[in-house]
Design a protein around this motif. Structure first.
Motif, PDB file in Angstrom:
ATOM      1  N   GLU A 157       0.726  -1.238   0.100  1.00 30.81           N
ATOM      2  CA  GLU A 157       0.066   0.094  -0.013  1.00 30.81           C
ATOM      3  C   GLU A 157       0.814   1.207   0.009  1.00 30.81           C
ATOM      4  OE1 GLU A 157      -3.988   0.000   2.238  1.00 30.81           O
ATOM      5  OE2 GLU A 157      -2.763  -1.529   3.537  1.00 30.81           O
ATOM      6  N   ILE A 158       0.516   2.257  -0.792  1.00 28.77           N
ATOM      7  CA  ILE A 158       1.269   3.408  -1.045  1.00 28.77           C
ATOM      8  C   ILE A 158       0.351   4.617  -1.078  1.00 28.77           C
ATOM      9  CG2 ILE A 158       3.165   2.153  -2.255  1.00 28.77           C
ATOM     10  CD1 ILE A 158       2.142   3.601  -4.805  1.00 28.77           C
ATOM     11  N   VAL A 159       1.232   5.778  -0.788  1.00 29.89           N
ATOM     12  CA  VAL A 159       0.456   7.179  -0.894  1.00 29.89           C
ATOM     13  C   VAL A 159       1.179   7.820  -2.027  1.00 29.89           C
ATOM     14  CG1 VAL A 159      -0.012   9.457   0.002  1.00 29.89           C
ATOM     15  CG2 VAL A 159      -0.409   7.138   1.321  1.00 29.89           C
ATOM     16  N   VAL A 160       0.335   8.484  -2.736  1.00 38.52           N
ATOM     17  CA  VAL A 160       0.760   9.210  -3.851  1.00 38.52           C
ATOM     18  C   VAL A 160       0.439  10.661  -3.887  1.00 38.52           C
ATOM     19  CG1 VAL A 160       0.856   9.500  -6.588  1.00 38.52           C
ATOM     20  CG2 VAL A 160       0.767   7.188  -5.455  1.00 38.52           C
ATOM     21  N   LYS A 161       0.970  11.422  -4.108  1.00 36.11           N
ATOM     22  CA  LYS A 161       0.645  13.003  -4.042  1.00 36.11           C
ATOM     23  C   LYS A 161       1.866  14.026  -4.613  1.00 36.11           C
ATOM     24  CE  LYS A 161       3.252  12.848   0.448  1.00 36.11           C
ATOM     25  NZ  LYS A 161       3.318  13.079   1.808  1.00 36.11           N
ATOM     26  N   VAL A 191      -1.256  17.062 -15.147  1.00 37.30           N
ATOM     27  CA  VAL A 191      -1.633  18.152 -14.583  1.00 37.30           C
ATOM     28  C   VAL A 191      -0.309  18.827 -14.144  1.00 37.30           C
ATOM     29  CG1 VAL A 191      -2.600  18.836 -12.379  1.00 37.30           C
ATOM     30  CG2 VAL A 191      -3.665  17.188 -13.604  1.00 37.30           C
ATOM     31  N   TRP A 192       0.670  18.087 -13.798  1.00 36.53           N
ATOM     32  CA  TRP A 192       2.015  18.723 -13.196  1.00 36.53           C
ATOM     33  C   TRP A 192       3.438  18.362 -13.888  1.00 36.53           C
ATOM     34  CZ3 TRP A 192      -1.406  16.501  -9.502  1.00 36.53           C
ATOM     35  CH2 TRP A 192      -2.077  17.491  -8.601  1.00 36.53           C
ATOM     36  N   LYS A 193       3.999  19.342 -14.403  1.00 35.07           N
ATOM     37  CA  LYS A 193       5.122  18.810 -15.218  1.00 35.07           C
ATOM     38  C   LYS A 193       6.310  18.392 -14.348  1.00 35.07           C
ATOM     39  CE  LYS A 193       4.677  22.932 -18.265  1.00 35.07           C
ATOM     40  NZ  LYS A 193       5.260  24.094 -18.979  1.00 35.07           N
ATOM     41  N   GLU A 194       6.329  18.448 -13.206  1.00 30.96           N
ATOM     42  CA  GLU A 194       7.371  17.931 -12.385  1.00 30.96           C
ATOM     43  C   GLU A 194       6.911  16.423 -11.912  1.00 30.96           C
ATOM     44  OE1 GLU A 194       4.613  20.324  -9.730  1.00 30.96           O
ATOM     45  OE2 GLU A 194       5.530  20.528 -11.131  1.00 30.96           O
ATOM     46  N   PRO A 195       7.974  15.762 -11.391  1.00 29.16           N
ATOM     47  CA  PRO A 195       7.613  14.226 -10.934  1.00 29.16           C
ATOM     48  C   PRO A 195       6.699  14.420  -9.864  1.00 29.16           C
ATOM     49  CG  PRO A 195      10.082  14.815 -11.118  1.00 29.16           C
ATOM     50  CD  PRO A 195       9.397  15.861 -11.168  1.00 29.16           C
ATOM     51  N   PHE A 196       6.319  13.323  -9.492  1.00 26.74           N
ATOM     52  CA  PHE A 196       5.373  13.469  -8.175  1.00 26.74           C
ATOM     53  C   PHE A 196       6.196  12.350  -7.060  1.00 26.74           C
ATOM     54  CE2 PHE A 196       3.765  10.172 -11.423  1.00 26.74           C
ATOM     55  CZ  PHE A 196       3.988   9.139 -10.959  1.00 26.74           C
ATOM     56  N   ILE A 197       5.530  12.267  -6.015  1.00 26.39           N
ATOM     57  CA  ILE A 197       6.145  11.538  -4.826  1.00 26.39           C
ATOM     58  C   ILE A 197       5.276  10.453  -4.372  1.00 26.39           C
ATOM     59  CG2 ILE A 197       5.152  13.174  -3.153  1.00 26.39           C
ATOM     60  CD1 ILE A 197       7.976  12.858  -1.542  1.00 26.39           C
ATOM     61  N   ALA A 198       5.740   9.354  -4.059  1.00 26.26           N
ATOM     62  CA  ALA A 198       5.028   8.263  -3.459  1.00 26.26           C
ATOM     63  C   ALA A 198       5.852   7.908  -2.240  1.00 26.26           C
ATOM     64  CB  ALA A 198       5.058   7.224  -4.444  1.00 26.26           C
ATOM     65  N   GLN A 199       4.946   7.210  -1.306  1.00 22.79           N
ATOM     66  CA  GLN A 199       5.638   6.747   0.009  1.00 22.79           C
ATOM     67  C   GLN A 199       4.850   5.695   0.466  1.00 22.79           C
ATOM     68  OE1 GLN A 199       5.470  10.557   2.544  1.00 22.79           O
ATOM     69  NE2 GLN A 199       7.542  10.438   2.080  1.00 22.79           N
ATOM     70  N   ALA A 200       5.491   4.547   1.109  1.00 26.73           N
ATOM     71  CA  ALA A 200       5.001   3.516   1.817  1.00 26.73           C
ATOM     72  C   ALA A 200       3.875   4.212   2.637  1.00 26.73           C
ATOM     73  CB  ALA A 200       5.778   2.610   2.412  1.00 26.73           C
ATOM     74  N   PHE A 201       2.795   3.404   2.587  1.00 23.41           N
ATOM     75  CA  PHE A 201       1.331   3.965   3.423  1.00 23.41           C
ATOM     76  C   PHE A 201       1.920   3.542   4.841  1.00 23.41           C
ATOM     77  CE2 PHE A 201      -2.456   2.694   5.564  1.00 23.41           C
ATOM     78  CZ  PHE A 201      -3.028   3.922   5.647  1.00 23.41           C
ATOM     79  N   LEU A 202       1.496   4.494   5.793  1.00 22.42           N
ATOM     80  CA  LEU A 202       1.841   4.364   7.168  1.00 22.42           C
ATOM     81  C   LEU A 202       0.534   4.108   8.015  1.00 22.42           C
ATOM     82  CD1 LEU A 202       4.471   7.055   7.720  1.00 22.42           C
ATOM     83  CD2 LEU A 202       4.849   4.524   7.504  1.00 22.42           C
ATOM     84  N   PRO A 203       0.332   2.918   8.304  1.00 15.27           N
ATOM     85  CA  PRO A 203      -1.137   2.624   9.157  1.00 15.27           C
ATOM     86  C   PRO A 203      -1.197   3.514  10.274  1.00 15.27           C
ATOM     87  CG  PRO A 203      -0.149   0.357   8.419  1.00 15.27           C
ATOM     88  CD  PRO A 203       0.865   1.588   7.870  1.00 15.27           C
ATOM     89  N   ALA A 204      -0.043   4.121  10.954  1.00 16.77           N
ATOM     90  CA  ALA A 204      -0.072   4.810  12.188  1.00 16.77           C
ATOM     91  C   ALA A 204      -0.805   6.120  11.872  1.00 16.77           C
ATOM     92  CB  ALA A 204       1.223   4.998  12.415  1.00 16.77           C
ATOM     93  N   VAL A 205      -1.213   6.322  10.646  1.00 17.21           N
ATOM     94  CA  VAL A 205      -1.619   7.858  10.369  1.00 17.21           C
ATOM     95  C   VAL A 205      -3.201   7.684  10.872  1.00 17.21           C
ATOM     96  CG1 VAL A 205      -2.760   6.810   8.217  1.00 17.21           C
ATOM     97  CG2 VAL A 205      -2.023   9.362   8.550  1.00 17.21           C
ATOM     98  N   SER A 206      -3.645   6.542  11.129  1.00 13.37           N
ATOM     99  CA  SER A 206      -5.040   6.396  11.733  1.00 13.37           C
ATOM    100  C   SER A 206      -5.063   7.030  13.218  1.00 13.37           C
ATOM    101  CB  SER A 206      -5.850   5.081  11.865  1.00 13.37           C
ATOM    102  OG  SER A 206      -4.841   4.243  12.631  1.00 13.37           O
ATOM    103  N   GLU A 207      -3.763   6.849  13.744  1.00 12.42           N
ATOM    104  CA  GLU A 207      -3.627   7.493  15.215  1.00 12.42           C
ATOM    105  C   GLU A 207      -3.332   8.773  15.274  1.00 12.42           C
ATOM    106  OE1 GLU A 207      -0.648   4.904  16.976  1.00 12.42           O
ATOM    107  OE2 GLU A 207      -1.759   3.038  16.480  1.00 12.42           O
ATOM    108  N   GLY A 208      -3.053   9.418  14.190  1.00 17.51           N
ATOM    109  CA  GLY A 208      -2.802  10.880  13.958  1.00 17.51           C
ATOM    110  C   GLY A 208      -1.411  11.154  13.292  1.00 17.51           C
ATOM    111  N   ASP A 209      -1.153  12.500  12.591  1.00 21.73           N
ATOM    112  CA  ASP A 209       0.017  12.981  11.983  1.00 21.73           C
ATOM    113  C   ASP A 209       0.548  13.927  12.826  1.00 21.73           C
ATOM    114  OD1 ASP A 209       1.525  14.232  10.435  1.00 21.73           O
ATOM    115  OD2 ASP A 209       0.261  14.411   8.825  1.00 21.73           O
ATOM    116  N   LYS A 210       1.510  14.018  13.615  1.00 22.25           N
ATOM    117  CA  LYS A 210       1.859  14.936  14.439  1.00 22.25           C
ATOM    118  C   LYS A 210       2.507  16.245  13.530  1.00 22.25           C
ATOM    119  CE  LYS A 210       2.773  12.432  18.586  1.00 22.25           C
ATOM    120  NZ  LYS A 210       3.682  12.249  19.688  1.00 22.25           N
TER     121      LYS A 210
END
Length: 316
Positions: A157-161, A191-210
């Protein structure tokens, strides 16, 4: 010491005063006896060797619907007429934003610009953080669908932004089945000329993002932002909710490592984002969160920021 402060930001009438960090900084500046001017990034210019801005003197008050008053527009020589420029307009971090940093860089020897414009230009949120990759989750920057597929296969699972997005806009979670991965990569490429970023999904996000705020390299406070129902985005602008929090030993270590580098670069007001002990972003363009932090902690982060500004001015 009373200062003359020019604030480069978005239109004052459009801000939400209940949680806006720039407004909190302006209120504190006024309380300290400083004189405030407001201008938009588009009002910044150059004339005969001087960096100028068409600005209006302003006063502020915490009254919904009547939160500011302004005088007649004047042309400020930002090197001679003011002591401090707060560069606080919101991203996107585009060519217009970069151009503003080039112009403001020309006054750095005469006027204190917060944050330092060269460092703002050289430290976009999702790229500067790569200097501290050992604190980060697995991360990919690319425009290649093939490389993205390999990254997804490796991490499930990953996040793309978008590389230069803000406020949680266009952040997508891709599940283990990889559904819509190719379509999303194609969309980002259009939509964007620059590259995009992907990161491994962190299940801990359900507990919050500080969101942890550092003032001239020192940790000033933090909040835990929890995602809304059905969301992975915890940004307050995307429906997240703020909660009181303490820092873990890992988070304190991150602050201790980042602090000296931020201070060296003249990055006085910085917000870093940490999920499950993993550093995901270093926000230097227009960090937020200080109103919520002060609400939970009874602190005065705007006061700390102005104290740091005073110290910088005294050392010049």
């Amino acid at each position: 010491m009373s200062l003359r402060v020019a604030v480069q930001m978005d239109p004052l009438q459009s801000i939400g005063i209940a949680g806006d960090s720039t407004f909190a900084l302006m209120l504190k500046a006024q309380e300290l006896g400083h004189t405030l001017f407001h201008y938009l990034a588009e009002d910044l210019g150059y004339l005969d060797g001087r960096v100028i801005a068409r600005a209006r003197p302003v006063t502020v008050q915490r009254v919904e619907g009547d939160h500011f008053g302004e005088g007649d527009a004047v042309t400020l020589d930002l090197a001679r007429d003011v002591d401090v420029v707060l560069m606080r307009q919101d991203p996107p971090f585009d060519v217009g934003y970069i151009t503003a940093t080039y112009l403001l860089e020309r006054i750095v020897g005469e006027t204190l610009v917060v944050n330092d414009p060269r460092s703002v230009r050289d430290a976009p949120e999702k790229l500067f953080v790569l200097d501290f990759a050992h604190f980060m989750p697995p991360t990919l920057i690319t425009r290649s669908i093939g490389t993205l597929r390999d990254f997804h296969s490796a991490h499930g699972e990953i996040v793309v932004k978008p590389l230069h997005g803000n406020a949680g806009a266009a952040v997508f979670r891709i599940g283990k089945d990889g559904q819509n991965l190719a379509a999303l990569a194609e969309l980002f490429g259009h939509v964007w000329k620059e590259p995009f970023i992907a990161q491994a999904f962190l299940p801990a996000v359900s507990e919050g993002d500080k969101r942890i705020v550092l003032v001239d390299g020192d940790m000033a406070g933090a909040i835990n932002r929890k995602p809304g129902s059905g969301e992975i985005r915890s940004n307050l602008a995307a429906g997240g909710t703020a909660h009181a929090t303490d820092l873990s030993p890992r988070e304190r270590e991150i602050c201790e490592v980042l602090g000296p580098e931020l201070k060296k670069r003249g990055l006085i007001f910085v917000g870093i984002d940490v999920i499950g002990g993993m550093l995901t972003e270093i926000n230097v363009t227009s960090p937020t969160g200080i109103v919520a932090i002060d609400k939970f902690n009874g602190s005065d982060t705007p006061g700390l920021i102005w104290k740091a500004i005073d110290a910088r001015l005294a050392s010049r």
